[in-house]
Enzyme design. Structure first.
Site, PDB file in Angstrom:
ATOM      1  NE  ARG A  45      -1.642  -1.684   3.847  1.00 40.74           N
ATOM      2  CZ  ARG A  45      -2.607  -2.062   4.669  1.00 40.74           C
ATOM      3  NH1 ARG A  45      -3.256  -1.173   5.371  1.00 40.74           N
ATOM      4  NH2 ARG A  45      -2.936  -3.328   4.785  1.00 40.74           N
ATOM      5  CD  GLU A  56      -2.562   2.483   5.001  1.00 39.15           C
ATOM      6  OE1 GLU A  56      -1.657   2.287   5.818  1.00 39.15           O
ATOM      7  OE2 GLU A  56      -3.460   1.651   4.756  1.00 39.15           O
ATOM      8  CE  LYS A  69      -9.694  -0.445   2.210  1.00 42.08           C
ATOM      9  NZ  LYS A  69     -10.421  -1.222   3.241  1.00 42.08           N
ATOM     10  CB  ALA A 139     -17.424   1.066  13.845  1.00 40.44           C
ATOM     11  CB  THR A 201      -9.837  -3.760  21.677  1.00 43.20           C
ATOM     12  OG1 THR A 201      -8.506  -4.219  21.432  1.00 43.20           O
ATOM     13  CG2 THR A 201     -10.582  -4.793  22.510  1.00 43.20           C
ATOM     14  CB  VAL A 224     -10.738  -8.436  13.852  1.00 41.89           C
ATOM     15  CG1 VAL A 224     -11.053  -7.461  12.744  1.00 41.89           C
ATOM     16  CG2 VAL A 224     -11.328  -9.809  13.520  1.00 41.89           C
ATOM     17  N   GLY A 226      -5.794  -6.186  16.028  1.00 42.09           N
ATOM     18  CA  GLY A 226      -4.371  -5.880  15.831  1.00 42.09           C
ATOM     19  C   GLY A 226      -4.101  -5.805  14.348  1.00 42.09           C
ATOM     20  CG  ASP A 227      -5.920  -2.977  12.321  1.00 42.08           C
ATOM     21  OD1 ASP A 227      -5.282  -2.320  13.160  1.00 42.08           O
ATOM     22  OD2 ASP A 227      -7.014  -2.620  11.871  1.00 42.08           O
ATOM     23  CE  LYS A 231      -5.860  -1.465  16.719  1.00 38.12           C
ATOM     24  NZ  LYS A 231      -6.695  -1.080  15.584  1.00 38.12           N
ATOM     25  CB  VAL A 293      -3.597  -7.218   8.940  1.00 36.03           C
ATOM     26  CG1 VAL A 293      -2.872  -7.721  10.173  1.00 36.03           C
ATOM     27  CG2 VAL A 293      -3.074  -7.919   7.686  1.00 36.03           C
TER      28      VAL A 293
END
Lengths: 355, 355
Positions: A45, A56, A69, A139, A201, A224, A226-227, A231, A293
C-alpha cells in the site's frame, strides 16, 4: 458513465438481496478470489503519514478489473465526532482503463472484514462452534456478529467492552437477530467457555486483551483488532502455543499479532488451506488463530460484488466521473458552453503554400 | 459530504470565472506550488501494466491536502471511439483523512498541462514571442493555444497535423479567439519562423517530429508529446545544443525527451529558475526546451484550485462518497432500513454475574 454507490445505496443493495444471501455470496467470492491468488497483481500500500494519522491507497488487479481503496486512519478523529477510518474505492476495466464504479467503502470494508473472518472460521473453528466471545463492541462488532451468524450459525455471544455505551449500542443493533447475548464483566469472563473468541478492540498500542490463561483447548481466535505496526491484542505466549493463519504473511508480519514473534515463526496463509495444500486445524484441542489485518484482494472482492449487485438490483446512480466528449479527440468541445463568454474576436485562418 | 465536479461542472466553473482569469490563476498557483516544492511529499506513481495499456495512481501531499489522480493510457482505445487517456482525482484533508473533492481530471489535466507549459515559456521564451508553431492538433492542442494566448499574448499560430480532420477541429474550436492561424504543409514549414514551437504528437515510439535543422536561434521549444519511456519527438542533436528545463529530473530522464541523452546530461528544474536559484534563458540566441512530462504537483494545484472555485462559484454537488453515521462508532446504524427485512427474531440479553 460511472456507477456511484453511497453507503445508503449499499445498505439498499444488501436489503434487496437479503442480508444472509449477501453474506454467503461475499464469502463465496472471497473464497474464489483467495484461491486464485496468483491471478492478482498486488503491491505494498502507498501510505502518506502525518502527525494526525495516515492516508493510504491500496491498489490491486486481476487482469480484468483494477481496484483501489482510499483509506485513512486518524485515531484522534473521535474527539471531533468524526470516524477514525473512512474509505472509498473504485473499480476500472483493465481492457480500456475506464473506471466503472466508485463507492463508499467504510461500510464495504466492514462487510469484507466480517466475511473474511467468517470464511477463515468456517475452515478453522470446531464444526460444532455455537458460542462466540466478542471483545470490543466498536463499529465493526455487529458485522462480525452478523457474518458468524449467517455463515457458521453462531447464535450465542458473550460480549464485553470497557464502554457501556458501546455495549448498549451493540445490543440495540442486534435486538432483532434472534441471538442470545451474554453481557460479561470483563474480557476473561467473555472468553470463558467460548468456542470462538473475536478480539476487536481499538487500542493503538501493544495491549494484552487476551492473556494466555484465558483460552482453553479447541478455541478458534479471530484476532481482528491488531492490524497495524505497534497494535496487538494477544499475549505472545498464546501465539506460541497456537496454530496461526494469516492472509498474506509478509504483510501480517508487519501489521498483525505475529509482529510479536520471530520473523521466521511458521504461519499458514488462508489460501493454502482453502486450496487444500496445507491442513487447517490439526486436532480438536488445538488453538487456531486467524490473525487478520485486511488485504487488498478482500477490497477487490467486495467492490466487484457491489458492482454486480448494483447492476442486478438497479440500485445506484450514474455520474460523469470522467469527461466523455462525443469525439474523443475533441476534448475542448466540452468547453463550448464557454463560447458565449468569449469576446468572439474572429480568428483568421490561412493556408501557407509550400515554398 | 464530498464535492463532486464533472467535466461539465469544471467547464461551468471556468465559464463563471472567465477563461483568461482561470488560466492566470492556475499559472499563479502552479508557480506558487513549484516554488514550495519541498513542502510536498511525492512518490513514484503506481503503475499497473496490461497488454492493452496502463492504469496509474499518482499521489502527493503538501501536509494540508492529500491528492491523487487515477489515470490510464490505452493507445488502442481510439479504435473503439474511446479516449486514450481518462482521469479522475480526489483531494483529502490531511488533518482528518476525510476526502473533500472528487473530480473529473481529463479536462483538468489538459488545463494543468497547458498552464505548466505557459508558465515555463513565460520564463524561457524570448519576451517578444508572438508566433507559436503547434505541431500535433489532438485533444491537448487547443488548451496549449489558449494558455499561451492568455499568459504570453501569443496570437499567431503556425499549425500542422497529419490528420486534416484534426486541423479542421482545431480551427473550429479556435474560431472565436481572435487568433491568426496559418495552416502549414508539414512540421518543417510550421516551425519556420516561429518564436515558440510546441510539439504535441501522439506517436508512442521514438519519432523525430523536430529535426535539428528545423529550429533557428532564440527559439523556445515546448515539448509536450514525449511523455513516457519510448516516446520522444525531438532529434537528439537538437537536445544537445539546447538549454533543457524539466519538471523533475529523475522522472523526466525516464519519460521525457532527455531519455535519449546521457543520464548525467545537465538539465535545470523549473522550480530552480522560478526561485531565481538558476538562470533561465542565458542569451537571446539560445534554444530553450521545456521537456514536459506532467508531474503530480500540477495535478495537486489544479485540484485545489477547482475545490476553491467550486466553493466560490457554488458549482458542483455534494455526494455521500463516504458513510457518515450520526454516531461514528455506530456504523451498523446505516443498515437500519434493513430491519424490515430481518426475520425479527428477538435477541435475548442477559448479564452474567462475575463469578
Amino acid at each position: 458513465m460511472v456507477t456511484f454507490l453511497s453507503a445508503r445505496d449499499i445498505a439498499r443493495i444488501v436489503g434487496e438481496v437479503g442480508a444472509r444471501r449477501f453474506w454467503l455470496r461475499l464469502v463465496d467470492d472471497l473464497r474464489h478470489d483467495f484461491m486464485r491468488w496468483d491471478a492478482f497483481e498486488t503491491s505494498p500500500r502507498y501510505a502518506s503519514h502525518s502527525p494526525r494519522g495516515v492516508i493510504e491507497l491500496m491498489p490491486t488487479s486481476d487482469g480484468e478489473a483494477f481496484a483501489f481503496k482510499f483509506v485513512n486512519g486518524h485515531p484522534g478523529n473521535t474527539q471531533f465526532n468524526l470516524q477514525t477510518v473512512v474509505a472509498f474505492g473504485a473499480l476500472a476495466d483493465v481492457e480500456t482503463g475506464y473506471p466503472t464504479l466508485i463507492a463508499d467503502m467504510t461500510l464495504a470494508t466492514a462487510f469484507r472484514t466480517g466475511a473474511t473472518s467468517a470464511l477463515a472460521a468456517a475452515h478453522l473453528a470446531r464444526p460444532d462452534s455455537k458460542t462466540m466471545a466478542l471483545i470490543g463492541l466498536g463499529a465493526q462488532s455487529e458485522f462480525q456478529a452478523c457474518a458468524f451468524q449467517a455463515v457458521l450459525g453462531v447464535d450465542r455471544l458473550r460480549v464485553f467492552d470497557v464502554d457501556l455505551d458501546a455495549v448498549e449500542k451493540f445490543e440495540r443493533n442486534m435486538a432483532d437477530f434472534g441471538l442470545t447475548i451474554i453481557r460479561c464483566a470483563n474480557a476473561r469472563s467473555a472468553a470463558s467457555g467460548a468456542d470462538i473468541i473475536t478480539t476487536i478492540t481499538a487500542d493503538k498500542k501493544f495491549a494484552t486483551i487476551l492473556a494466555d490463561d484465558m483460552v482453553g483447548p479447541g478455541t478458534h481466535i479471530n484476532a481482528v483488532g491488531g492490524d497495524c505496526p505497534g497494535k496487538t491484542e494477544l499475549a505472545r505466549e498464546l501465539l506460541l502455543r497456537s496454530q496461526i493463519f494469516v492472509e498474506y504473511a509478509p504483510q501480517t508480519r508487519r501489521e498483525g499479532e505475529i509482529q510479536q514473534l520471530d520473523p521466521e515463526h511458521p504461519v499458514t496463509e488462508l489460501r493454502e488451506i482453502l486450496a487444500g495444500h496445507r491442513p487447517g486445524r490439526t486436532s480438536k484441542d488445538a488453538i487456531t488463530i486467524f490473525d487478520s489485518v485486511g488485504f487488498a484482494i478482500e477490497d477487490f472482492s467486495v467492490l466487484r460484488l457491489l458492482r454486480d449487485l448494483a447492476r442486478e438490483t438497479g440500485v445506484g446512480r450514474k455520474i460523469e466521473l470522467i469527461a466523455e466528449p462525443a469525439d474523443p479527440k475533441d476534448l475542448f468541445s466540452l468547453l463550448h458552453p464557454l463560447d458565449a463568454e468569449q469576446e468572439d474576436a474572429a480568428t483568421r485562418v490561412r493556408t501557407e503554400q509550400p515554398a
